[in-house]
Motif scaffolding. Structure first.
Motif, short mmCIF file in Angstrom:
data_model
loop_
_atom_site.label_atom_id
_atom_site.label_comp_id
_atom_site.label_asym_id
_atom_site.label_seq_id
_atom_site.Cartn_x
_atom_site.Cartn_y
_atom_site.Cartn_z
N VAL A 11 0.83 -1.20 0.00
CA VAL A 11 0.00 0.00 0.00
C VAL A 11 0.87 1.25 0.00
N GLU A 12 0.21 2.34 -0.38
CA GLU A 12 0.85 3.64 -0.34
C GLU A 12 -0.03 4.56 0.50
N VAL A 13 0.57 5.22 1.47
CA VAL A 13 -0.13 6.20 2.31
C VAL A 13 0.33 7.57 1.82
N ARG A 14 -0.64 8.45 1.52
CA ARG A 14 -0.30 9.76 0.96
C ARG A 14 -1.09 10.84 1.68
N ILE A 15 -0.41 11.97 1.97
CA ILE A 15 -1.10 13.12 2.55
C ILE A 15 -0.72 14.38 1.78
N LYS A 16 -1.66 15.31 1.78
CA LYS A 16 -1.37 16.63 1.22
C LYS A 16 -2.10 17.67 2.05
N TRP A 17 -1.58 18.88 2.01
CA TRP A 17 -2.16 20.00 2.74
C TRP A 17 -1.66 21.29 2.12
N ASP A 18 -2.37 22.37 2.41
CA ASP A 18 -1.95 23.68 1.92
C ASP A 18 -0.83 24.23 2.80
N PRO A 19 0.13 24.93 2.19
CA PRO A 19 1.16 25.60 2.98
C PRO A 19 0.54 26.69 3.85
N SER A 20 1.25 27.10 4.86
CA SER A 20 0.75 28.17 5.72
C SER A 20 0.74 29.49 4.95
N PRO A 21 -0.12 30.41 5.36
CA PRO A 21 -0.14 31.72 4.71
C PRO A 21 1.19 32.44 4.88
N HIS A 22 1.48 33.34 3.96
CA HIS A 22 2.73 34.10 4.00
C HIS A 22 2.92 34.77 5.36
N GLY A 23 4.10 34.62 5.93
CA GLY A 23 4.43 35.23 7.21
C GLY A 23 4.09 34.36 8.42
N GLU A 24 3.36 33.28 8.20
CA GLU A 24 3.01 32.36 9.29
C GLU A 24 4.05 31.24 9.36
N PRO A 25 4.20 30.58 10.54
CA PRO A 25 5.13 29.44 10.63
C PRO A 25 4.69 28.30 9.70
N ASP A 26 5.66 27.56 9.20
CA ASP A 26 5.36 26.43 8.32
C ASP A 26 4.50 25.39 9.03
N ILE A 27 3.64 24.74 8.26
CA ILE A 27 2.82 23.64 8.76
C ILE A 27 3.44 22.34 8.26
N ASP A 65 9.01 13.39 2.09
CA ASP A 65 8.76 14.06 3.36
C ASP A 65 8.77 15.56 3.12
N SER A 66 7.62 16.20 3.35
CA SER A 66 7.51 17.64 3.19
C SER A 66 7.42 18.29 4.57
N ARG A 67 8.06 19.41 4.72
CA ARG A 67 7.96 20.14 5.98
C ARG A 67 7.13 21.41 5.85
N THR A 68 6.57 21.62 4.63
CA THR A 68 5.84 22.86 4.41
C THR A 68 4.49 22.68 3.71
N GLY A 69 4.26 21.55 3.06
CA GLY A 69 3.03 21.37 2.28
C GLY A 69 3.11 21.99 0.91
N GLN A 70 4.28 22.51 0.53
CA GLN A 70 4.44 23.13 -0.79
C GLN A 70 4.73 22.06 -1.83
N GLY A 71 4.21 22.28 -3.01
CA GLY A 71 4.45 21.36 -4.11
C GLY A 71 3.14 20.94 -4.74
N PHE A 72 3.25 20.11 -5.75
CA PHE A 72 2.08 19.64 -6.47
C PHE A 72 1.74 18.23 -6.04
N GLY A 73 0.46 17.93 -5.97
CA GLY A 73 0.05 16.58 -5.61
C GLY A 73 0.23 16.31 -4.13
N PHE A 74 0.58 15.08 -3.82
CA PHE A 74 0.72 14.68 -2.43
C PHE A 74 2.10 15.05 -1.92
N ASP A 75 2.13 15.64 -0.72
CA ASP A 75 3.35 16.21 -0.16
C ASP A 75 4.21 15.18 0.57
#
Length: 178
Positions: A11-27, A65-75
């Motif tokens: 199996v493959e486990v995938r997550i994605k999320w939006d990056p934090s707004p400009h000036g906010e700490p990374d999610i 492994d994403s530390r910001t949620g930036q990118g296309f598709g699953f992070d």
């Protein structure tokens, strides 16, 4: 899906999320897999895979492994090769935790979150964490087997209010009524 899926191989486990707004700490959301011994399926995990790591035998690998949620598709993407996992392991619990470095964040505060667990092109579960919005971590599914039998999947999205370390210690606890 409420019916267990049987004879799961890889199996493959995938997550994605939006990056934090400009000036906010990374999610930073993290996938965590806890593997339990067959003779002690609700004890302490034999090992954990998370934060840019892999299992000792190479059957569970965090591929992205994403530390910001930036990118296309699953992070963030993790591969779990259940068909290669040794018979001494009888349970694998998969969860997602939000790093709390920039202050307390819940799933309800993170935009466009999605988790998928897929076998090939089939979604075993897809969830947006809306049901666990006030939580900072969540179990998203569980794989189990008896002996060397086939792996069975159970979707189980349940929230926790814990940082990633504390969550990893309790994510595999027995659910009341289970």
């Amino acid at each position: 899906m409420s019916t267990p899926n049987k004879d799961i191989g890889k199996v493959e486990v995938r997550i994605k999320w939006d990056p934090s707004p400009h000036g906010e700490p990374d999610i930073d959301l993290d996938i965590i897999a806890a593997t339990y011994r067959a003779e002690e399926p609700y004890g302490s995990p034999a090992y954990l895979v998370h934060f840019d790591s892999r299992s000792p035998d190479g059957t569970i690998t965090l591929n992205r492994d994403s530390r910001t949620g930036q990118g296309f598709g699953f992070d963030e993407v993790m591969t779990i090769e259940l068909d290669r996992l040794a018979d001494r392991y009888g349970r694998v619990v998969v969860g997602v935790a939000i790093q709390q470095r920039g202050g307390r964040k819940t799933f309800g505060e993170v935009g466009s979150t999605v988790v998928q667990i897929r076998e090939g092109y089939t979604n075993l579960v897809e969830d947006d964490f809306a049901g666990v919005g006030p939580s900072t971590a969540a179990v998203v599914g569980e794989f189990s087997r008896t002996g060397s039998g086939p792996w069975v999947f159970r979707a189980d999205v349940r929230g926790f209010d814990a940082d990633p370390d504390a969550f990893a210690a309790v994510m595999g606890n027995r659910v009341s009524g289970a």
